[in-house]
Design an enzyme around this catalytic site. Structure first.
Site, PDB file in Angstrom:
ATOM      1  N   LYS A  61       0.834  -1.214   0.000  1.00 53.19           N
ATOM      2  CA  LYS A  61       0.000   0.000   0.000  1.00 53.19           C
ATOM      3  C   LYS A  61       0.868   1.264   0.000  1.00 53.19           C
ATOM      4  O   LYS A  61       0.651   2.157  -0.801  1.00 53.19           O
ATOM      5  CB  LYS A  61      -0.919   0.012   1.240  1.00 53.19           C
ATOM      6  CG  LYS A  61      -1.860  -1.192   1.292  1.00 53.19           C
ATOM      7  CD  LYS A  61      -2.792  -1.135   2.491  1.00 53.19           C
ATOM      8  CE  LYS A  61      -2.080  -1.236   3.836  1.00 53.19           C
ATOM      9  NZ  LYS A  61      -1.373  -2.524   4.068  1.00 53.19           N
ATOM     10  N   ARG A  83      -9.458   0.190   9.417  1.00 51.44           N
ATOM     11  CA  ARG A  83      -8.952  -1.158   9.653  1.00 51.44           C
ATOM     12  C   ARG A  83      -9.939  -2.009  10.445  1.00 51.44           C
ATOM     13  O   ARG A  83      -9.658  -3.170  10.712  1.00 51.44           O
ATOM     14  CB  ARG A  83      -7.664  -1.073  10.444  1.00 51.44           C
ATOM     15  CG  ARG A  83      -6.386  -1.209   9.589  1.00 51.44           C
ATOM     16  CD  ARG A  83      -5.266  -1.288  10.571  1.00 51.44           C
ATOM     17  NE  ARG A  83      -3.984  -1.725  10.159  1.00 51.44           N
ATOM     18  CZ  ARG A  83      -3.024  -0.985   9.638  1.00 51.44           C
ATOM     19  NH1 ARG A  83      -3.240   0.235   9.274  1.00 51.44           N
ATOM     20  NH2 ARG A  83      -1.828  -1.499   9.450  1.00 51.44           N
ATOM     21  N   ARG A  99      11.805  -4.935   4.790  1.00 50.01           N
ATOM     22  CA  ARG A  99      11.444  -3.535   4.489  1.00 50.01           C
ATOM     23  C   ARG A  99      12.399  -2.570   5.178  1.00 50.01           C
ATOM     24  O   ARG A  99      12.813  -2.774   6.314  1.00 50.01           O
ATOM     25  CB  ARG A  99      10.016  -3.262   4.957  1.00 50.01           C
ATOM     26  CG  ARG A  99       9.650  -1.785   4.898  1.00 50.01           C
ATOM     27  CD  ARG A  99       8.162  -1.543   4.893  1.00 50.01           C
ATOM     28  NE  ARG A  99       7.502  -1.999   6.092  1.00 50.01           N
ATOM     29  CZ  ARG A  99       6.178  -2.004   6.253  1.00 50.01           C
ATOM     30  NH1 ARG A  99       5.397  -1.595   5.263  1.00 50.01           N
ATOM     31  NH2 ARG A  99       5.647  -2.431   7.378  1.00 50.01           N
ATOM     32  N   ARG A 141      11.606  -0.610  10.696  1.00 51.01           N
ATOM     33  CA  ARG A 141      10.526  -0.307  11.640  1.00 51.01           C
ATOM     34  C   ARG A 141      10.546  -1.277  12.816  1.00 51.01           C
ATOM     35  O   ARG A 141      10.807  -2.455  12.643  1.00 51.01           O
ATOM     36  CB  ARG A 141       9.163  -0.393  10.927  1.00 51.01           C
ATOM     37  CG  ARG A 141       8.823   0.855  10.160  1.00 51.01           C
ATOM     38  CD  ARG A 141       7.600   0.700   9.293  1.00 51.01           C
ATOM     39  NE  ARG A 141       6.453   0.077   9.946  1.00 51.01           N
ATOM     40  CZ  ARG A 141       5.240  -0.002   9.388  1.00 51.01           C
ATOM     41  NH1 ARG A 141       5.029   0.525   8.192  1.00 51.01           N
ATOM     42  NH2 ARG A 141       4.251  -0.598  10.018  1.00 51.01           N
ATOM     43  N   ARG A 157       0.563  -8.672  13.821  1.00 56.07           N
ATOM     44  CA  ARG A 157      -0.142  -7.813  12.855  1.00 56.07           C
ATOM     45  C   ARG A 157      -0.978  -8.645  11.895  1.00 56.07           C
ATOM     46  O   ARG A 157      -2.083  -8.254  11.520  1.00 56.07           O
ATOM     47  CB  ARG A 157       0.861  -6.942  12.111  1.00 56.07           C
ATOM     48  CG  ARG A 157       1.395  -5.840  13.015  1.00 56.07           C
ATOM     49  CD  ARG A 157       2.719  -5.312  12.550  1.00 56.07           C
ATOM     50  NE  ARG A 157       2.630  -4.596  11.308  1.00 56.07           N
ATOM     51  CZ  ARG A 157       3.628  -4.450  10.458  1.00 56.07           C
ATOM     52  NH1 ARG A 157       4.809  -4.982  10.709  1.00 56.07           N
ATOM     53  NH2 ARG A 157       3.476  -3.757   9.365  1.00 56.07           N
TER      54      ARG A 157
HETATM   55  P1  ADP Z   1       2.202  -1.853   3.222  1.00 58.06           P
HETATM   56  O1  ADP Z   1       2.202  -0.343   3.165  1.00 58.06           O
HETATM   57  O2  ADP Z   1       1.010  -2.447   2.527  1.00 58.06           O
HETATM   58  O3  ADP Z   1       2.406  -2.410   4.597  1.00 58.06           O
HETATM   59  P2  ADP Z   1       4.746  -1.574   1.769  1.00 58.06           P
HETATM   60  O4  ADP Z   1       4.347  -0.756   0.589  1.00 58.06           O
HETATM   61  O5  ADP Z   1       5.504  -0.895   2.840  1.00 58.06           O
HETATM   62  O6  ADP Z   1       3.451  -2.355   2.381  1.00 58.06           O
HETATM   63  O7  ADP Z   1       5.571  -2.841   1.228  1.00 58.06           O
HETATM   64  C1  ADP Z   1       6.130  -3.801   2.121  1.00 58.06           C
HETATM   65  C2  ADP Z   1       7.508  -4.212   1.604  1.00 58.06           C
HETATM   66  O8  ADP Z   1       7.366  -4.979   0.396  1.00 58.06           O
HETATM   67  C3  ADP Z   1       8.426  -3.033   1.264  1.00 58.06           C
HETATM   68  O9  ADP Z   1       9.731  -3.357   1.647  1.00 58.06           O
HETATM   69  C4  ADP Z   1       8.298  -2.886  -0.255  1.00 58.06           C
HETATM   70  O10 ADP Z   1       9.499  -2.400  -0.840  1.00 58.06           O
HETATM   71  C5  ADP Z   1       8.030  -4.326  -0.700  1.00 58.06           C
HETATM   72  N1  ADP Z   1       7.081  -4.394  -1.828  1.00 58.06           N
HETATM   73  C6  ADP Z   1       5.994  -3.624  -2.057  1.00 58.06           C
HETATM   74  N2  ADP Z   1       5.348  -4.010  -3.193  1.00 58.06           N
HETATM   75  C7  ADP Z   1       6.036  -5.079  -3.675  1.00 58.06           C
HETATM   76  C8  ADP Z   1       5.888  -5.938  -4.826  1.00 58.06           C
HETATM   77  N3  ADP Z   1       4.864  -5.755  -5.691  1.00 58.06           N
HETATM   78  N4  ADP Z   1       6.791  -6.929  -4.984  1.00 58.06           N
HETATM   79  C9  ADP Z   1       7.808  -7.108  -4.090  1.00 58.06           C
HETATM   80  N5  ADP Z   1       8.019  -6.337  -3.015  1.00 58.06           N
HETATM   81  C10 ADP Z   1       7.149  -5.334  -2.802  1.00 58.06           C
HETATM   82  P1  AMP Z   2       0.922   0.609   9.123  1.00 58.15           P
HETATM   83  O1  AMP Z   2       1.928   1.687   8.968  1.00 58.15           O
HETATM   84  O2  AMP Z   2      -0.345   0.881   8.333  1.00 58.15           O
HETATM   85  O3  AMP Z   2       1.465  -0.759   8.885  1.00 58.15           O
HETATM   86  O4  AMP Z   2       0.442   0.652  10.656  1.00 58.15           O
HETATM   87  C1  AMP Z   2       1.370   0.424  11.694  1.00 58.15           C
HETATM   88  C2  AMP Z   2       0.654   0.278  13.024  1.00 58.15           C
HETATM   89  O5  AMP Z   2      -0.053   1.477  13.354  1.00 58.15           O
HETATM   90  C3  AMP Z   2      -0.404  -0.830  13.108  1.00 58.15           C
HETATM   91  O6  AMP Z   2       0.150  -2.097  13.374  1.00 58.15           O
HETATM   92  C4  AMP Z   2      -1.274  -0.314  14.267  1.00 58.15           C
HETATM   93  O7  AMP Z   2      -0.629  -0.522  15.521  1.00 58.15           O
HETATM   94  C5  AMP Z   2      -1.279   1.188  14.009  1.00 58.15           C
HETATM   95  N1  AMP Z   2      -2.374   1.591  13.093  1.00 58.15           N
HETATM   96  C6  AMP Z   2      -2.243   2.162  11.863  1.00 58.15           C
HETATM   97  N2  AMP Z   2      -3.444   2.412  11.329  1.00 58.15           N
HETATM   98  C7  AMP Z   2      -4.360   1.980  12.222  1.00 58.15           C
HETATM   99  C8  AMP Z   2      -5.787   1.941  12.240  1.00 58.15           C
HETATM  100  N3  AMP Z   2      -6.511   2.399  11.207  1.00 58.15           N
HETATM  101  N4  AMP Z   2      -6.395   1.417  13.337  1.00 58.15           N
HETATM  102  C9  AMP Z   2      -5.683   0.960  14.384  1.00 58.15           C
HETATM  103  N5  AMP Z   2      -4.347   0.939  14.429  1.00 58.15           N
HETATM  104  C10 AMP Z   2      -3.688   1.457  13.354  1.00 58.15           C
END
Ligand code: ADP
Ligand code: AMP
Length: 216
Positions: free
Chosen positions: A13, A88, A127, A160, A171
């Site tokens: 995302k 969420r 990541r 992170r 998660r």
């Molecule tokens: P989210 O925001 O949904 O938690 P991220 O965009 O941070 O996910 O992506 C999670 C990890 O996977 C990051 O390290 C990113 O570089 C990698 N990633 C994202 N999209 C892809 C893809 N289509 N193929 C492989 N790796 C990806």
């Molecule tokens: P994310 O960056 O979206 O992966 O979110 C990281 C963390 O933030 C999650 O694991 C939750 O602890 C908190 N968080 C983010 N968005 C929400 C949401 N909409 N509702 C509750 N917790 C959230």
């Protein structure tokens, strides 16, 4: 244009959000980023939510809904926005419906980035994120040109605190609260599913095509 990104942690995302914001000029509203910023700045909100983020549990709905309501009232959200990581839970989705009715800005589309659960652990543990600008990398799938350094701004890349194996497992369990939202938005005719297992640029071209088709 009002867009929402839905998908499991690690679906991609944030990665797609960077591209959407750049191309379509709408602000990226990520509740996760807002919480991490509050923690880094040691604000009262940050102190309150730190335990949830570190362990991988969801922050309580009332707190989360409040920060989104405040964020949507800011001037830059008047011409559209991109929600990432919110809602969420069903309670958050219902609260969002009410907020959007109040401001007269209904969602145009919910992009559901679908990936099989098996790929998520390696995506999340690999990541890396820029401390300065928030850009997302992956040690294997999207490495920076120079290890540990952001291509965009030269900032330091970090891992992170919730991208450890233990927090990732929590998660993924917590995602059970988010999964019903897929049907919620499908029933409302808003859901567009994208195969997130494809390479980043392929996912992006599909996302871009969908957003152009709805008049972005
Ligand atoms: P989210 O925001 O949904 O938690 P991220 O965009 O941070 O996910 O992506 C999670 C990890 O996977 C990051 O390290 C990113 O570089 C990698 N990633 C994202 N999209 C892809 C893809 N289509 N193929 C492989 N790796 C990806
Ligand atoms: P994310 O960056 O979206 O992966 O979110 C990281 C963390 O933030 C999650 O694991 C939750 O602890 C908190 N968080 C983010 N968005 C929400 C949401 N909409 N509702 C509750 N917790 C959230």
């Amino acid at each position: 244009m009002q867009v929402m990104l839905l998908g499991m942690p690690g679906a991609g995302k944030g990665t797609q959000a960077e591209r959407i914001t750049r191309e379509f000029g709408i602000p990226h509203i990520s509740t996760g980023d807002m919480f991490r910023k509050a923690i880094a700045n040691q604000t009262p909100l940050g102190m309150e939510v730190k335990q949830y983020l570190d362990s991988g549990r969801l922050v309580p709905d009332d707190l989360t809904i409040r920060i989104v309501r405040e964020r949507l009232a800011e001037a830059d959200a008047a011409n559209g926005f991109l929600l990432d990581g919110f809602p969420r839970t069903l309670a958050q989705a219902e609260a969002l419906d009410q907020m959007l009715r109040d401001i007269g800005k209904p969602l145009d589309v919910v992009l559901y980035i679908h990936v099989p659960q098996e790929v998520l652990l390696s995506r999340l543990t690999g990541r890396r994120v820029c401390r300065a600008c928030g850009a997302t990398y992956h040690v294997v799938f999207q490495p920076p040109q120079r290890e540990g350094v952001c291509d965009h701004c030269g900032g330091e890349l970090y891992q992170r605190s919730d991208d450890t194996e233990e927090a990732v497992r929590t998660r993924l369990e917590q995602y059970a609260q988010t999964a019903p939202l897929v049907e919620y938005y499908r029933e409302r005719g808003l859901l567009r599913q994208v195969d997130g297992e494809q390479p980043i640029e392929t996912v992006w071209s599909e996302v871009r095509r969908i957003l152009l088709s709805i008049g972005g």
